[in-house]
Design a protein around this motif. Structure first.
Motif, PDB file in Angstrom:
ATOM      1  N   ASN A 182      13.690  -4.290  -3.149  1.00 41.27           N
ATOM      2  CA  ASN A 182      12.906  -3.965  -4.347  1.00 41.27           C
ATOM      3  C   ASN A 182      12.120  -2.657  -4.167  1.00 41.27           C
ATOM      4  N   ASN A 183      11.611  -2.426  -2.951  1.00 43.08           N
ATOM      5  CA  ASN A 183      10.926  -1.150  -2.697  1.00 43.08           C
ATOM      6  C   ASN A 183      11.892   0.022  -2.830  1.00 43.08           C
ATOM      7  N   ALA A 184      13.099  -0.154  -2.257  1.00 43.58           N
ATOM      8  CA  ALA A 184      14.090   0.925  -2.311  1.00 43.58           C
ATOM      9  C   ALA A 184      14.390   1.283  -3.775  1.00 43.58           C
ATOM     10  N   ILE A 187      18.825   1.549   3.091  1.00 42.38           N
ATOM     11  CA  ILE A 187      18.723   3.015   3.080  1.00 42.38           C
ATOM     12  C   ILE A 187      18.629   3.502   1.634  1.00 42.38           C
ATOM     13  N   ASP A 188      17.591   4.258   1.327  1.00 47.47           N
ATOM     14  CA  ASP A 188      17.493   4.765  -0.047  1.00 47.47           C
ATOM     15  C   ASP A 188      17.415   6.286  -0.093  1.00 47.47           C
ATOM     16  N   GLU A 189      17.607   6.828  -1.290  1.00 47.41           N
ATOM     17  CA  GLU A 189      17.542   8.288  -1.487  1.00 47.41           C
ATOM     18  C   GLU A 189      16.334   8.613  -2.357  1.00 47.41           C
ATOM     19  N   GLY A 230      10.550   8.908  -0.465  1.00 49.90           N
ATOM     20  CA  GLY A 230      10.127   8.973   0.934  1.00 49.90           C
ATOM     21  C   GLY A 230       8.629   8.772   1.095  1.00 49.90           C
ATOM     22  N   ILE A 231       8.196   8.738   2.354  1.00 48.17           N
ATOM     23  CA  ILE A 231       6.773   8.497   2.639  1.00 48.17           C
ATOM     24  C   ILE A 231       6.216   9.743   3.338  1.00 48.17           C
ATOM     25  N   PRO A 232       5.138  10.318   2.808  1.00 40.63           N
ATOM     26  CA  PRO A 232       4.583  11.529   3.435  1.00 40.63           C
ATOM     27  C   PRO A 232       4.261  11.291   4.922  1.00 40.63           C
ATOM     28  N   ARG A 266      -1.191   1.904   0.168  1.00 43.19           N
ATOM     29  CA  ARG A 266      -0.152   2.480  -0.663  1.00 43.19           C
ATOM     30  C   ARG A 266      -0.210   3.998  -0.516  1.00 43.19           C
ATOM     31  N   ALA A 267       0.942   4.621  -0.310  1.00 40.49           N
ATOM     32  CA  ALA A 267       0.948   6.074  -0.109  1.00 40.49           C
ATOM     33  C   ALA A 267       0.626   6.782  -1.426  1.00 40.49           C
ATOM     34  N   GLU A 268       0.072   7.971  -1.266  1.00 39.87           N
ATOM     35  CA  GLU A 268      -0.349   8.789  -2.405  1.00 39.87           C
ATOM     36  C   GLU A 268       0.765   8.956  -3.448  1.00 39.87           C
ATOM     37  N   GLN A 320       3.978   0.480  -9.887  1.00 39.57           N
ATOM     38  CA  GLN A 320       3.195  -0.732  -9.659  1.00 39.57           C
ATOM     39  C   GLN A 320       3.360  -1.196  -8.219  1.00 39.57           C
ATOM     40  N   GLY A 321       2.346  -1.823  -7.679  1.00 41.17           N
ATOM     41  CA  GLY A 321       2.472  -2.341  -6.309  1.00 41.17           C
ATOM     42  C   GLY A 321       1.150  -2.856  -5.790  1.00 41.17           C
ATOM     43  N   THR A 322       1.224  -3.650  -4.712  1.00 42.10           N
ATOM     44  CA  THR A 322       0.001  -4.256  -4.166  1.00 42.10           C
ATOM     45  C   THR A 322      -0.295  -3.796  -2.735  1.00 42.10           C
ATOM     46  N   GLY A 323       0.695  -3.213  -2.067  1.00 40.54           N
ATOM     47  CA  GLY A 323       0.507  -2.824  -0.665  1.00 40.54           C
ATOM     48  C   GLY A 323       0.504  -4.035   0.264  1.00 40.54           C
ATOM     49  N   ILE A 324       1.097  -5.129  -0.187  1.00 39.55           N
ATOM     50  CA  ILE A 324       1.071  -6.359   0.610  1.00 39.55           C
ATOM     51  C   ILE A 324       2.419  -6.613   1.297  1.00 39.55           C
ATOM     52  N   GLY A 325       3.512  -6.286   0.584  1.00 40.90           N
ATOM     53  CA  GLY A 325       4.856  -6.677   1.022  1.00 40.90           C
ATOM     54  C   GLY A 325       5.183  -6.336   2.469  1.00 40.90           C
ATOM     55  N   LEU A 326       5.078  -5.054   2.835  1.00 41.96           N
ATOM     56  CA  LEU A 326       5.486  -4.652   4.183  1.00 41.96           C
ATOM     57  C   LEU A 326       4.621  -5.318   5.243  1.00 41.96           C
ATOM     58  N   ASN A 327       3.338  -5.492   4.925  1.00 35.88           N
ATOM     59  CA  ASN A 327       2.419  -6.119   5.875  1.00 35.88           C
ATOM     60  C   ASN A 327       2.853  -7.551   6.202  1.00 35.88           C
ATOM     61  N   ILE A 328       3.198  -8.325   5.161  1.00 31.74           N
ATOM     62  CA  ILE A 328       3.571  -9.715   5.458  1.00 31.74           C
ATOM     63  C   ILE A 328       4.970  -9.824   6.060  1.00 31.74           C
ATOM     64  N   GLY A 338      14.337  10.490   1.373  1.00 33.48           N
ATOM     65  CA  GLY A 338      14.644   9.053   1.356  1.00 33.48           C
ATOM     66  C   GLY A 338      14.075   8.314   2.547  1.00 33.48           C
ATOM     67  N   SER A 339      14.285   7.013   2.544  1.00 30.44           N
ATOM     68  CA  SER A 339      13.748   6.163   3.616  1.00 30.44           C
ATOM     69  C   SER A 339      14.814   5.187   4.092  1.00 30.44           C
ATOM     70  N   THR A 340      14.695   4.823   5.364  1.00 31.61           N
ATOM     71  CA  THR A 340      15.540   3.765   5.922  1.00 31.61           C
ATOM     72  C   THR A 340      14.630   2.740   6.573  1.00 31.61           C
TER      73      THR A 340
HETATM   74  P1  ADP Z   1       3.886  -2.076  -2.650  1.00 35.88           P
HETATM   75  O1  ADP Z   1       5.285  -1.611  -2.813  1.00 35.88           O
HETATM   76  O2  ADP Z   1       3.574  -3.292  -3.438  1.00 35.88           O
HETATM   77  O3  ADP Z   1       2.891  -0.974  -2.855  1.00 35.88           O
HETATM   78  P2  ADP Z   1       4.529  -2.484   0.173  1.00 35.88           P
HETATM   79  O4  ADP Z   1       3.707  -3.124   1.238  1.00 35.88           O
HETATM   80  O5  ADP Z   1       5.881  -3.047  -0.068  1.00 35.88           O
HETATM   81  O6  ADP Z   1       3.643  -2.532  -1.130  1.00 35.88           O
HETATM   82  O7  ADP Z   1       4.674  -0.962   0.545  1.00 35.88           O
HETATM   83  C1  ADP Z   1       3.533  -0.227   0.946  1.00 35.88           C
HETATM   84  C2  ADP Z   1       3.706   1.237   0.603  1.00 35.88           C
HETATM   85  O8  ADP Z   1       4.744   1.803   1.416  1.00 35.88           O
HETATM   86  C3  ADP Z   1       4.118   1.513  -0.818  1.00 35.88           C
HETATM   87  O9  ADP Z   1       3.036   1.505  -1.706  1.00 35.88           O
HETATM   88  C4  ADP Z   1       4.756   2.891  -0.673  1.00 35.88           C
HETATM   89  O10 ADP Z   1       3.752   3.876  -0.599  1.00 35.88           O
HETATM   90  C5  ADP Z   1       5.433   2.818   0.684  1.00 35.88           C
HETATM   91  N1  ADP Z   1       6.856   2.439   0.628  1.00 35.88           N
HETATM   92  C6  ADP Z   1       7.403   1.243   0.924  1.00 35.88           C
HETATM   93  N2  ADP Z   1       8.737   1.270   0.809  1.00 35.88           N
HETATM   94  C7  ADP Z   1       9.056   2.520   0.425  1.00 35.88           C
HETATM   95  C8  ADP Z   1      10.299   3.195   0.143  1.00 35.88           C
HETATM   96  N3  ADP Z   1      11.483   2.578   0.231  1.00 35.88           N
HETATM   97  N4  ADP Z   1      10.233   4.497  -0.218  1.00 35.88           N
HETATM   98  C9  ADP Z   1       9.044   5.155  -0.299  1.00 35.88           C
HETATM   99  N5  ADP Z   1       7.849   4.584  -0.053  1.00 35.88           N
HETATM  100  C10 ADP Z   1       7.852   3.282   0.311  1.00 35.88           C
END
Ligand code: ADP
Length: 259
Positions: A162-164, A190-192, A195-197, A210-212, A218-226, A247-249
């Protein structure tokens, strides 16, 4: 007199200590309240937009009653489905936090075909795709059996796919790769996308971070943490590589068999 002065000094000291304790507990209470307010505002904000989308689509479905309006009806039903799914995912993430915090996270190991979870996750994710986006289904999942917690694998893949989708524009491809090793299984998403600064990469697994460049989505910043907490509790790992604008992998690895 000396004795009285000594007693008085002790009394002052005691009172100061008591005062300090009260101030400290007041400060903690205020911090907790601030956190609660922040959390409530985050939840209401996260729910408000999808809910109003669901309401609008539901009203339109009721309005498009003519046979030739079937296409429109189906479009709005799909919107409702995907937004309900989105809200359900957020709720699952919240429940996970609650379980992790209270030490009540319990895991269940089962043997199941990898394709079962991959199919389910990709089926739901397809509803969220933007125009021209597509997910490359991994070709080699059919014969792979895993012995792992099915719910955690589903939650991990759902969050990453879903993030991708969310952080990539339309007309891009999301690759899902499965790499079986002897005792471990690696899955790459892998997405195109955006990306993350670089300077924010070290915070990406922090709760609520959540990155700038992601703040417009929309997002909560919770998913990757859990996902990280659960996977690490189960002997797995999560890592990523990312370049802004390219992009990100995201890579998860977990044991294939739990002894
Ligand atoms: P959320 O997506 O709800 O903000 P996540 O914990 O899933 O929370 O992700 C934290 C942050 O990491 C996101 O807000 C975003 O800045 C960055 N991020 C995560 N996955 C990706 C991705 N595939 N591409 C770019 N940034 C990402």
């Amino acid at each position: 007199l000396k004795q009285t002065i000594k007693e008085l000094k002790e009394e002052v000291l005691k009172r100061k200590e008591a005062e300090h304790k009260i101030m400290e507990s007041l400060r903690k209470e205020r911090e907790l309240n601030d956190l609660k307010t922040k959390f409530l505002s985050l939840v209401s904000h996260e729910f408000k937009t999808p809910l109003s989308g669901i309401l609008t689509s539901a009203m339109l479905v009721g309005k498009y009653t003519e046979t030739e309006q079937q296409d429109k009806r189906e479009k709005h039903l799909k919107t409702i489905q995907s937004k309900v799914k989105y809200l359900n995912n957020i709720l699952n993430d919240f429940l996970s936090i609650e379980r992790l915090e209270s030490g009540k996270a319990t895991y269940k190991f089962e043997t199941f075909p990898l394709s079962k979870v991959v199919n389910e996750v990709i089926y739901s994710a397809n509803m969220l795709l933007k125009e021209g986006q597509r997910i490359n289904y991994p070709q080699n999942v059919d014969e792979i059996q895993v012995n792992f917690d099915e719910k955690i694998l589903e939650l991990s893949l759902t969050n990453l796919i879903n993030n991708a989708i969310k952080y990539s524009p339309g007309h891009t491809v999301i690759d899902v790769e499965v790499i079986p090793k002897k005792d471990f299984l690696t899955i790459k998403i892998i997405d195109e996308g955006m990306g993350i600064p670089k300077k924010e990469q070290k915070y990406i697994f922090n709760r609520y971070f959540r990155a700038e460049n992601a703040l417009l989505d929309q997002g909560t910043g919770i998913g990757l943490n859990i996902v990280k907490s659960h996977l690490e509790s189960l002997g797995g790992t999560i890592t990523f590589e990312s370049e802004e604008g390219v992009g990100s992998t995201f890579t998860i690895t977990f044991p294939l068999k739990n002894i």
